[in-house]
Design an enzyme around this catalytic site. Sequence first.
Site, PDB file in Angstrom:
ATOM      1  N   ARG A 109     -30.245   8.094-128.907  1.00  0.00           N
ATOM      2  CA  ARG A 109     -29.137   7.413-128.262  1.00  0.00           C
ATOM      3  C   ARG A 109     -28.443   6.486-129.263  1.00  0.00           C
ATOM      4  O   ARG A 109     -29.076   5.914-130.147  1.00  0.00           O
ATOM      5  CB  ARG A 109     -29.672   6.603-127.079  1.00  0.00           C
ATOM      6  CG  ARG A 109     -28.632   5.830-126.273  1.00  0.00           C
ATOM      7  CD  ARG A 109     -27.754   6.739-125.496  1.00  0.00           C
ATOM      8  NE  ARG A 109     -27.106   6.073-124.367  1.00  0.00           N
ATOM      9  CZ  ARG A 109     -25.912   6.397-123.889  1.00  0.00           C
ATOM     10  NH1 ARG A 109     -25.220   7.366-124.439  1.00  0.00           N
ATOM     11  NH2 ARG A 109     -25.414   5.774-122.839  1.00  0.00           N
ATOM     12  N   THR A 384     -20.492  14.723-122.184  1.00  0.00           N
ATOM     13  CA  THR A 384     -21.883  15.104-122.378  1.00  0.00           C
ATOM     14  C   THR A 384     -22.010  16.616-122.333  1.00  0.00           C
ATOM     15  O   THR A 384     -21.219  17.280-121.685  1.00  0.00           O
ATOM     16  CB  THR A 384     -22.723  14.474-121.258  1.00  0.00           C
ATOM     17  OG1 THR A 384     -22.488  13.090-121.248  1.00  0.00           O
ATOM     18  CG2 THR A 384     -24.184  14.745-121.423  1.00  0.00           C
ATOM     19  N   ASP A 426     -21.002   2.238-121.787  1.00  0.00           N
ATOM     20  CA  ASP A 426     -22.205   2.417-120.977  1.00  0.00           C
ATOM     21  C   ASP A 426     -23.044   1.147-120.877  1.00  0.00           C
ATOM     22  O   ASP A 426     -23.981   1.080-120.088  1.00  0.00           O
ATOM     23  CB  ASP A 426     -23.060   3.561-121.529  1.00  0.00           C
ATOM     24  CG  ASP A 426     -22.679   4.912-120.925  1.00  0.00           C
ATOM     25  OD1 ASP A 426     -21.829   4.927-120.014  1.00  0.00           O
ATOM     26  OD2 ASP A 426     -23.222   5.941-121.356  1.00  0.00           O
ATOM     27  N   SER A 455     -28.317   5.071-120.107  1.00  0.00           N
ATOM     28  CA  SER A 455     -27.715   6.386-119.927  1.00  0.00           C
ATOM     29  C   SER A 455     -28.181   7.012-118.622  1.00  0.00           C
ATOM     30  O   SER A 455     -29.252   6.686-118.108  1.00  0.00           O
ATOM     31  CB  SER A 455     -28.111   7.304-121.085  1.00  0.00           C
ATOM     32  OG  SER A 455     -27.744   8.647-120.838  1.00  0.00           O
ATOM     33  N   SER A 456     -27.375   7.934-118.107  1.00  0.00           N
ATOM     34  CA  SER A 456     -27.778   8.731-116.945  1.00  0.00           C
ATOM     35  C   SER A 456     -28.316  10.103-117.338  1.00  0.00           C
ATOM     36  O   SER A 456     -28.722  10.886-116.473  1.00  0.00           O
ATOM     37  CB  SER A 456     -26.583   8.924-116.001  1.00  0.00           C
ATOM     38  OG  SER A 456     -26.192   7.698-115.431  1.00  0.00           O
ATOM     39  N   GLY A 476     -22.165  14.987-116.884  1.00  0.00           N
ATOM     40  CA  GLY A 476     -21.537  14.573-115.636  1.00  0.00           C
ATOM     41  C   GLY A 476     -21.583  13.095-115.350  1.00  0.00           C
ATOM     42  O   GLY A 476     -21.444  12.694-114.190  1.00  0.00           O
ATOM     43  N   GLY A 477     -21.812  12.231-116.358  1.00  0.00           N
ATOM     44  CA  GLY A 477     -21.801  10.793-116.091  1.00  0.00           C
ATOM     45  C   GLY A 477     -22.838  10.421-115.058  1.00  0.00           C
ATOM     46  O   GLY A 477     -23.984  10.871-115.094  1.00  0.00           O
TER      47      GLY A 477
END
Length: 573
Positions: A109, A384, A426, A455-456, A476-477
Site C-alpha cells: 500500500r 483499482t 483515502d 483501504s477497502s 470498486g471503492g
Amino acid sequence: MITDTFNNKINSYLILPLAILFLSTAGCVQGQLGVNNSGQYNNGIVVCAYPDAAQVGLDILKKGGNTVDAAVAVQFALAVTLPQAGNIGGGGFMVYRSADGKTNTLDFREKGPAGASANMYLDSAGNVVPDMSLYTHKAAGVPGSVDGMVAAHDKYGKLKWADLVQPAINLARNGFKVTERLASDLNETRAQFQQLNPGKKYLLKDGDWKKGDLLIQEDLAKTLEQIRDKGRNGFYGGEIADKLIAEMRAGGGLITKADLDNYHSVWRKAVTGTYKGYKIITMPPPSSGGIALLQLLQSVEKYPLNKWGRNQDSTIRLIVEAERRVYADRSKYLGDPDFYKVPVDSLLKPAYIKSRMSNFSWDAATPSKSIQPGAFAGYESHQTTHYSIVDREGNAVSITTTLNDSFGSKIFVAGAGFLLNNEMDDFSSKPGVPNMYGLVGGVANSIQPGKRMLSSMTPTIVEKDGKLFMVVGTPGGSTIITSVFQTILNVIEFNQNMQQAVASKRFHSQWLPDQVDAEAGAIDSATIIKLQSKGYKVVLNGGIGRVDAILKTKWGYYEGGADPRGDDTKLGY
C-alpha cells in the site's frame, strides 16, 4: 421513493477493472451478463481485467512460471493496458496460499510522504479544500507497486525478473489495440488530462479514440526498461526517481527522494475466519476489507439465506443491516496497524458480532444515525484492479492494486509516462467528513507521515476441507467489501457457478449515506416496495464492482468467472 442516480464518483472508480489470474486450458472468454461461460480448465486459469494482460499471464505460466511470476508479469502488463487502474505509480495487497496450504500476505500500500500532515487539506477555517486530495500533486502517496512486485518475486518467484517485465515493455513500445471501453474512458478524461498536464501528450491523440486504435507509450516503455534492468532501484532510484521528484517540485507535491528510499512493502499475517465450514483467508489492516468481510459473514451465518433466496426481501434486509454496523466500526477502529492499535481480535469475537446485530428488527430499518461504532472493554481509543493466480501446482494469489480514482490523480510524471495515484484521499482529511466514496473516518485513519492509508481492497482466498476452493477480489471503492461478500454467498449459499456468481446483479450499503445502492435489475419491483415499506431507501445505480474469481470444483478443475461489467478476460491451458 426510488431514486435513479448515477454516482459519478463511484462509477469512475468502478471503471477500474478487476483481474484474477489462474492457470488452465487455452481459450479466452469475454463475460456477458446472463451468459454461462464457465471457463473450466484442468491446469489453471488467468482471469484478468484486460485481454492482452491475461495473455501475458498465460504465456508466463506456459513457460513454467509459477503463480507469483505470472502475477508480476500481469501487474506490469496492466500498467500499460489498463491506465485507469493498472499501475506502477500506485500500490496494493496480495494474499498468497501455497499448494500445501501455507499462507502469507504482502502489504504494498502507498504511504503518506514525510511532509504530510493531519490538516494538510484544510483551509484557514478548518474546512476541507475541494479536490485538493484528488487532483493535485499533493494527492499522491509514495508508490508501492514496484517494491511489492520485487518483494513478491524475491520470496516466491521462479523465472528471471527481466523475463517478467519484458512483455509489458513490448506492449508499451509496440502498442496494443484499445477496447471500446478503454477508448470511451480515454475520451471522457481527455479534458482533465489536458488541464492537469500542460505540455504533456500522454494518452491523447488527434480526434477521438476508437476501438481498435493502437496505443503506444514510449516513455512508459523506457521506464519499464529501467525496472527490468535495475529492479527496485530502477524506480525508487536513478533517472526515474529523479523524474518523479522533478514532477513533485514542478507541481508542489510532497514526495521526496528520502520518501522513495524509505518505502518498503511489508509481509503480514493473514486474518482468517470461518463460514459454515469454509476457511476465509484475507487481508489484514491497513486493509479494512478482510476484517469487514469476516464480520459480515459471521453476522449472517446463522440465518437461512439459502431458504430465503438471493436478493429477496429478508436476505437483503439482513445483509444491509449487517453492512451498516460493519461500516460504522470501520469508520472508527481501522487504520494502519503500524501507527494505530487496531482491535482485530475484539472486532472478530463472535460475542461482539452477535451484540452488534442484537438491535436489528424485522419491523423496520435501523436508521444509520442510530448506529454508532461498537465499544470494547479496555479499548484504547475506494481506481483499482484485481487479479488472482493459481498455477498448475496449486499455488494461488489474490492481488488487488489501485490508483484510487480512475486514472488516479490524472497527473503524469513528465518523461516517465506513468500516472500519479491520489491515494491520500483515502485518509480522513477531517474526522466525520466523507471521502470521494462517501466513507467516513476518524483518528485511526488520520494523515501522518509514513503511514499507510486505510483501504477497502479485499483480496481473498477460500478453503474447503483444507483445500483450495476459491480466489476472489474486485475493484470498486467502498463497494469492494460487499461485492466480495455477495460473490462468496452466491457460490456457497445460492449454488451459483463462478461465472454466474460474478455476473449476478449486486446491491450495497455502507452505513453513511443511509441508503441501499442497487444495480438496475438487482432487486425486483415487488421486493423494492417491501423494502420501502420498512423504511429502506433504494437508489438505483450504475455497475457495482468488477469481480473476477476462480473456483476449484469438486471434480478438480478450475472454473473462472470474468466480470461482464468490464473487459475482464479468462484464459487458461
